[in-house]
Design an enzyme around this catalytic site. Structure first.
Site, PDB file in Angstrom:
ATOM      1  N   ASP A  97      83.944  55.177  -6.612  1.00 14.66           N
ATOM      2  CA  ASP A  97      82.444  54.993  -5.817  1.00 14.66           C
ATOM      3  C   ASP A  97      82.508  54.069  -4.795  1.00 14.66           C
ATOM      4  O   ASP A  97      83.654  53.339  -4.693  1.00 14.66           O
ATOM      5  CB  ASP A  97      81.679  54.208  -7.196  1.00 14.66           C
ATOM      6  CG  ASP A  97      81.277  55.166  -8.285  1.00 14.66           C
ATOM      7  OD1 ASP A  97      81.256  56.543  -7.937  1.00 14.66           O
ATOM      8  OD2 ASP A  97      81.135  54.856  -9.184  1.00 14.66           O
ATOM      9  N   TYR A 124      92.939  52.101 -14.385  1.00 16.24           N
ATOM     10  CA  TYR A 124      92.069  51.150 -13.537  1.00 16.24           C
ATOM     11  C   TYR A 124      92.275  49.793 -14.037  1.00 16.24           C
ATOM     12  O   TYR A 124      92.627  49.623 -15.226  1.00 16.24           O
ATOM     13  CB  TYR A 124      90.730  51.436 -13.613  1.00 16.24           C
ATOM     14  CG  TYR A 124      90.213  52.986 -12.845  1.00 16.24           C
ATOM     15  CD1 TYR A 124      89.884  52.667 -11.557  1.00 16.24           C
ATOM     16  CD2 TYR A 124      90.170  54.017 -13.464  1.00 16.24           C
ATOM     17  CE1 TYR A 124      89.138  53.833 -11.045  1.00 16.24           C
ATOM     18  CE2 TYR A 124      89.826  55.269 -12.800  1.00 16.24           C
ATOM     19  CZ  TYR A 124      89.291  54.979 -11.368  1.00 16.24           C
ATOM     20  OH  TYR A 124      88.944  56.226 -10.740  1.00 16.24           O
TER      21      TYR A 124
END
Length: 279
Positions: free
Chosen positions: A54, A112
């Site tokens: 994003d 992540y």
């Protein structure tokens, strides 16, 4: 034509995410603009990526694939790209891979890391655009207990922004936190799964930090995790703290099988079958 793997890193602060958007600066847009130019190709070079990050999310270990002519001089390609790309995006390596390699569907997992400063940290203004502040003190034992409770195959709808037709069933493989022995006392939350849905990592971290700071209980998290719809009580953490660190792939001979498996849409029956097998 040969399929090529690109390993990419970028600072997401000034990008509107990975995916191409009209009139927006994106990582995909930059690379798809410059790759055909530096290779002097007269056709587009569409990229397929492991993780569609994003806006504002960073990457050290992003992976993409692209089909290019067989005779690409990778050294020259990397050298030319380094000259034309802005410093906030780097193609670290380019190498040929089997035609069965798919950066998205062949991936076994994505890892992540979300970086935080709590009230015990000593913020560094130089790195402030890569770390997110959180109120209160984080009890990492509580956070790790909460993270462990979410592991496994389940519906993560409570932590995902709804997308029509998209499944929210994922397998969470690892979720833990540690405080670094650095001058800032940065907290790193590592989250690894076979795949992630929209805003899932930032929502998970938002829920975990709520428990770790004492604002929410483990029972609250258990109830949220059992929901099959987006939970409005879960905070989506800022994008700046999130970095895609690594993507894992199987051996070459298992690439096609993994891609076929990943393309199959999972349902709640898969969760029930897994529960039955575990008995």
């Amino acid at each position: 034509m040969t399929r090529w793997r690109l390993d990419i890193a970028y600072d997401g602060a000034n990008f509107s995410g990975w995916a191409t958007q009209p009139d927006r600066r994106t990582v995909q847009g930059e690379l798809e603009t410059w790759i055909p130019r530096v290779l002097r190709l007269d056709q587009p070079t569409p990229l397929t990526v492991a993780g569609r990050t994003d806006a504002g999310v960073h990457a050290r270990g992003q992976v993409a694939h692209v089909d290019l002519p067989d005779n690409v001089d990778t050294s020259a390609m990397l050298r030319r790209l380094s000259r034309v790309l802005t410093p906030d995006v780097v193609v670290k390596s380019v190498r040929p891979v089997p035609s069965t390699f798919d950066a998205r569907f062949s991936a076994l997992w994505r890892r992540y890391v979300y970086r935080l400063w709590d009230e015990s940290s000593r913020p560094d203004p130089v790195t402030r655009f890569h770390v997110a502040p959180v109120r209160g003190h984080l009890d990492l034992d509580r956070l790790n207990t909460a993270g462990t409770s979410l592991l496994g195959l389940r519906d993560f709808a409570a932590f995902c922004k709804h997308r029509e037709g998209a499944t929210t069933i994922r397998t969470l493989l690892d979720c833990h936190a540690k405080r670094l022995d650095d001058p800032c006392g940065t907290v790193e939350v590592t989250v690894r799964a076979d795949a992630f849905c929209h805003s899932m990592v930032r929502s998970l971290v938002g829920a975990l930090t709520a428990v770790a700071s004492g604002r929410r209980s483990q029972d609250w998290l258990d109830n949220v995790a059992a929901s099959t719809s987006r939970a409005s009580s879960v905070l989506v953490m800022p994008a700046c703290g999130l970095t895609l660190e690594e993507v894992g792939y199987p051996s070459d001979e298992d690439l096609a099988q993994r891609a076929a498996q990943a393309r199959s849409r999972r349902s709640h029956n898969d969760i029930c079958d897994t529960c039955w097998e575990d008995r």
